[in-house]
Design an enzyme around this catalytic site. Structure first.
Site, PDB file in Angstrom:
ATOM      1  N   TYR A  71      -4.607  -0.473  -6.333  1.00 24.99           N
ATOM      2  CA  TYR A  71      -4.752  -1.760  -5.653  1.00 24.99           C
ATOM      3  C   TYR A  71      -4.206  -2.856  -6.622  1.00 24.99           C
ATOM      4  O   TYR A  71      -3.649  -3.822  -6.067  1.00 24.99           O
ATOM      5  CB  TYR A  71      -6.493  -1.953  -5.264  1.00 24.99           C
ATOM      6  CG  TYR A  71      -6.626  -3.060  -4.787  1.00 24.99           C
ATOM      7  CD1 TYR A  71      -6.558  -3.106  -3.298  1.00 24.99           C
ATOM      8  CD2 TYR A  71      -7.299  -4.275  -5.296  1.00 24.99           C
ATOM      9  CE1 TYR A  71      -7.043  -4.405  -2.566  1.00 24.99           C
ATOM     10  CE2 TYR A  71      -7.766  -5.179  -4.664  1.00 24.99           C
ATOM     11  CZ  TYR A  71      -7.404  -5.530  -3.359  1.00 24.99           C
ATOM     12  OH  TYR A  71      -7.849  -6.595  -2.666  1.00 24.99           O
ATOM     13  N   LYS A 122      -1.463  -5.710  -5.709  1.00 22.91           N
ATOM     14  CA  LYS A 122      -1.670  -7.052  -5.535  1.00 22.91           C
ATOM     15  C   LYS A 122      -0.965  -7.757  -6.394  1.00 22.91           C
ATOM     16  O   LYS A 122      -0.610  -8.981  -6.168  1.00 22.91           O
ATOM     17  CB  LYS A 122      -3.196  -7.245  -5.725  1.00 22.91           C
ATOM     18  CG  LYS A 122      -4.005  -6.493  -4.328  1.00 22.91           C
ATOM     19  CD  LYS A 122      -3.464  -7.349  -3.003  1.00 22.91           C
ATOM     20  CE  LYS A 122      -4.384  -6.866  -1.889  1.00 22.91           C
ATOM     21  NZ  LYS A 122      -3.948  -7.392  -0.482  1.00 22.91           N
TER      22      LYS A 122
END
Length: 255
Positions: free
Chosen positions: A167, A171
């Protein structure tokens, strides 16, 4: 009174619920027609947005997987065919794995990278070329995370760990991609910016409790907090703002 986005057309991904729904609702309140894209059916959400906008605004739901080039292109093509234009793209659809590096599996890694980063790339390319480029105008707002800035902050308490390395990598990639594209398309009248949320109360975080020791504002954020930031960057009034990352995190990532 003329609304700031009156007559414009916006695509918002991951918009059947949560942050994406609040963003679509905010853009509709500013006068934009909205296309809600999600992997689940967003027809009820679209109907609610139309009712809330009070007339003159259309909200259309499209079911699509942001990881599929064919489905992404179909959504963009259908949007322009049905509504006549495309002014704003908000890349919000995302997944979050909370698996640490030692336990990380390829499936989780590929899922987060494909949804969060590849989906952003696919929709951005399809929206800009040729539609925003030919119009000489566009607003692209990518929803990243402070995990992409801080590497998964130690914010989570009981109910799960901090966001995982896949993640955070995805991002962080969204932020770097945003800056690259902003430099590429600025002369075309297109701005590209990022909003980086901190902990936000959504179905994705319902099972978790958070510590706010590192935050100046000691509460969970709301989808409306993010929608306000996206609405600012999506507005015609932000034509001199591009390549920026607006942190909406209660001060968790000050510095």
């Amino acid at each position: 009174m003329t609304l700031p986005m009156q007559g414009q057309v916006s695509i918002v991904t991951g918009a059947a619920r949560g942050i994406g729904f609040a963003v679509a609702q905010e853009l509709a309140r500013q006068g934009s027609h909205v296309v809600i894209v999600d992997i689940i059916d967003g027809a009820d959400s679209a109907a609610e947005i139309e009712r809330d906008a009070g007339g003159g605004v259309r909200a259309i739901a499209k079911v699509a997987d942001v990881r599929s080039p064919e489905q992404v292109q179909a959504v963009v093509d259908q949007t322009v065919e049905e509504l006549g234009r495309l002014d704003v793209l908000v890349n919000n659809a995302g997944t979050v794995g909370r698996i640490d590096l030692e336990s990380m599996d390829d499936e989780t890694w590929e899922r987060d990278l494909a949804t969060n980063l590849r989906g952003t790339y696919l929709f951005t390319k399809a929206a800009i070329y040729p539609h925003m480029r030919d119009a000489g105008y566009g607003r692209v707002v990518n929803v990243s995370s402070i995990s992409g800035i801080m590497g998964g902050p130690f914010a989570a308490g009981d109910g799960g760990g901090r966001s995982g390395p896949a993640y955070a990598a995805s991002k962080g990639g969204v932020i770097a991609f945003t800056k690259w594209v902003a430099k590429e398309v600025g002369e075309l009248g297109i701005t590209v910016n990022t909003v980086a949320p901190g902990p936000i109360a959504t179905p994705m975080t319902d099972a978790m409790t958070y510590s706010f020791d590192a935050q100046a504002i000691k509460r969970m954020g709301t989808p409306e907090d993010i929608a306000g930031a996206v609405g600012y960057l999506a507005s015609p009034r932000t034509g001199f703002v591009t390549g920026e990352t607006l942190k909406v995190c209660g001060g968790a990532a000050i510095g």
